[in-house]
Scaffold this active site. Structure first.
Site, PDB file in Angstrom:
ATOM      1  N   HIS A 130       0.860  -1.097  -0.017  1.00  0.00           N
ATOM      2  CA  HIS A 130      -0.026  -0.055  -0.109  1.00  0.00           C
ATOM      3  C   HIS A 130       0.979   1.269   0.012  1.00  0.00           C
ATOM      4  CE1 HIS A 130      -3.706   2.422   1.195  1.00  0.00           C
ATOM      5  NE2 HIS A 130      -2.703   3.156   1.792  1.00  0.00           N
ATOM      6  N   GLU A 131       1.819   1.421   0.924  1.00  0.00           N
ATOM      7  CA  GLU A 131       2.662   2.543   0.982  1.00  0.00           C
ATOM      8  C   GLU A 131       3.559   2.797  -0.236  1.00  0.00           C
ATOM      9  OE1 GLU A 131       1.695   4.846   2.811  1.00  0.00           O
ATOM     10  OE2 GLU A 131       0.683   3.871   4.403  1.00  0.00           O
ATOM     11  N   HIS A 134       1.611   4.376  -2.945  1.00  0.00           N
ATOM     12  CA  HIS A 134       1.542   5.702  -2.671  1.00  0.00           C
ATOM     13  C   HIS A 134       2.820   6.412  -3.274  1.00  0.00           C
ATOM     14  CE1 HIS A 134      -2.036   6.352  -0.711  1.00  0.00           C
ATOM     15  NE2 HIS A 134      -1.826   5.669   0.660  1.00  0.00           N
ATOM     16  N   HIS A 140      -5.853   6.454  -3.084  1.00  0.00           N
ATOM     17  CA  HIS A 140      -6.678   5.466  -2.232  1.00  0.00           C
ATOM     18  C   HIS A 140      -7.864   5.029  -3.306  1.00  0.00           C
ATOM     19  CE1 HIS A 140      -5.469   6.657   1.855  1.00  0.00           C
ATOM     20  NE2 HIS A 140      -4.734   5.670   1.371  1.00  0.00           N
ATOM     21  N   CYS A 141      -7.889   3.750  -3.442  1.00  0.00           N
ATOM     22  CA  CYS A 141      -8.981   3.133  -4.158  1.00  0.00           C
ATOM     23  C   CYS A 141     -10.479   2.658  -3.552  1.00  0.00           C
ATOM     24  CB  CYS A 141      -8.266   1.859  -4.743  1.00  0.00           C
ATOM     25  SG  CYS A 141      -9.172   0.889  -5.777  1.00  0.00           S
ATOM     26  N   CYS A 146      -8.846  -4.034  -2.973  1.00  0.00           N
ATOM     27  CA  CYS A 146      -7.571  -3.630  -3.405  1.00  0.00           C
ATOM     28  C   CYS A 146      -6.593  -3.217  -2.592  1.00  0.00           C
ATOM     29  CB  CYS A 146      -7.708  -2.395  -4.294  1.00  0.00           C
ATOM     30  SG  CYS A 146      -6.558  -1.733  -5.151  1.00  0.00           S
ATOM     31  N   CYS A 165      -5.816  -3.894  -7.733  1.00  0.00           N
ATOM     32  CA  CYS A 165      -7.095  -3.993  -8.399  1.00  0.00           C
ATOM     33  C   CYS A 165      -6.617  -3.864  -9.896  1.00  0.00           C
ATOM     34  CB  CYS A 165      -8.144  -3.465  -8.024  1.00  0.00           C
ATOM     35  SG  CYS A 165      -8.144  -1.511  -8.551  1.00  0.00           S
ATOM     36  N   CYS A 168      -6.176   0.017 -10.671  1.00  0.00           N
ATOM     37  CA  CYS A 168      -4.914   0.555  -9.998  1.00  0.00           C
ATOM     38  C   CYS A 168      -3.551   0.152 -10.809  1.00  0.00           C
ATOM     39  CB  CYS A 168      -4.715   0.240  -8.316  1.00  0.00           C
ATOM     40  SG  CYS A 168      -5.934   1.201  -7.457  1.00  0.00           S
TER      41      CYS A 168
END
Ligand SMILES: [Zn+2]
Ligand SMILES: [Zn+2]
Length: 183
Positions: A130-131, A134, A140-141, A146, A165, A168
């Site tokens: 996740h990070e 970024h 953010h999704c 996701c 996903c 993304c």
């Protein structure tokens, strides 16, 4: 292939780092290596909150980035915060190169539950991807499955997959293509 360097912050379980080194490349198309030194988080500690300011850790990491480094992901085991929030699981510089995540609130023990190493590894992987997302300029999704879905509690992290996903993923591809054309 792009290389993610893992930077241990303070005392971090070496087996967790080794696991991440193996699993991050399965979620993102990157290679992963563990740096041979440790960042001491002490100067980011704020006694009035009894927590560590994650933006200050990012700032200190910035000084460690070398010209040819691609992404630097710090792995901490302390409670992180930013001033407007009670806590954060991690923080990233949008569009890179630095990000930090912590295992502190990913452990079942933190919630008074039995230790679960497999669950901890899964959560840490999801937060790491996740990070890193970024740092690759992903926002953010809306899709809760996701890995880029926002989460303010571990239960939400558990709902996520360890991967991006399709939407993304294609965003990332087009950004990568643009970057390639510029080179
Ligand atoms: Zn996020
Ligand atoms: Zn997504």
């Amino acid at each position: 292939m792009n290389l993610v360097h893992l930077l241990p912050v303070g005392k971090v379980d070496a087996s967790l780092l080794r696991e991440l080194r193996a699993t991050i490349p399965q979620s993102l198309h990157v290679a992963c290596e563990i740096l041979p030194y440790v960042l001491d988080p002490t100067s980011s500690y704020h006694a009035e909150r009894q927590q560590y300011h994650s933006s200050e850790i990012l700032q200190r990491m910035q000084a460690l980035v070398r010209p040819r480094d691609w992404r630097l992901l710090a792995i901490a085991d302390v409670d992180l915060y930013i001033p407007i929030l009670k806590y954060v699981f991690g923080e990233a510089q949008m569009a890179g190169p630095c990000a930090v995540v912590s295992t502190y609130r990913l452990r079942q023990e933190f919630y008074g539950l039995d230790r679960d190493d497999a669950l901890l590894s899964q959560r840490l992987l999801k937060e790491s991807v996740h990070e890193l997302g970024h740092t690759l300029d992903l926002r953010h999704c809306q899709d809760y499955r996701c890995v880029m879905a926002s989460s303010h509690a571990v239960e939400w992290i558990d709902l996520r997959e360890t991967t991006l996903c399709e939407s993304c993923h294609s965003q990332l591809e087009s950004k990568a293509n643009l970057a390639g054309r510029r080179d």
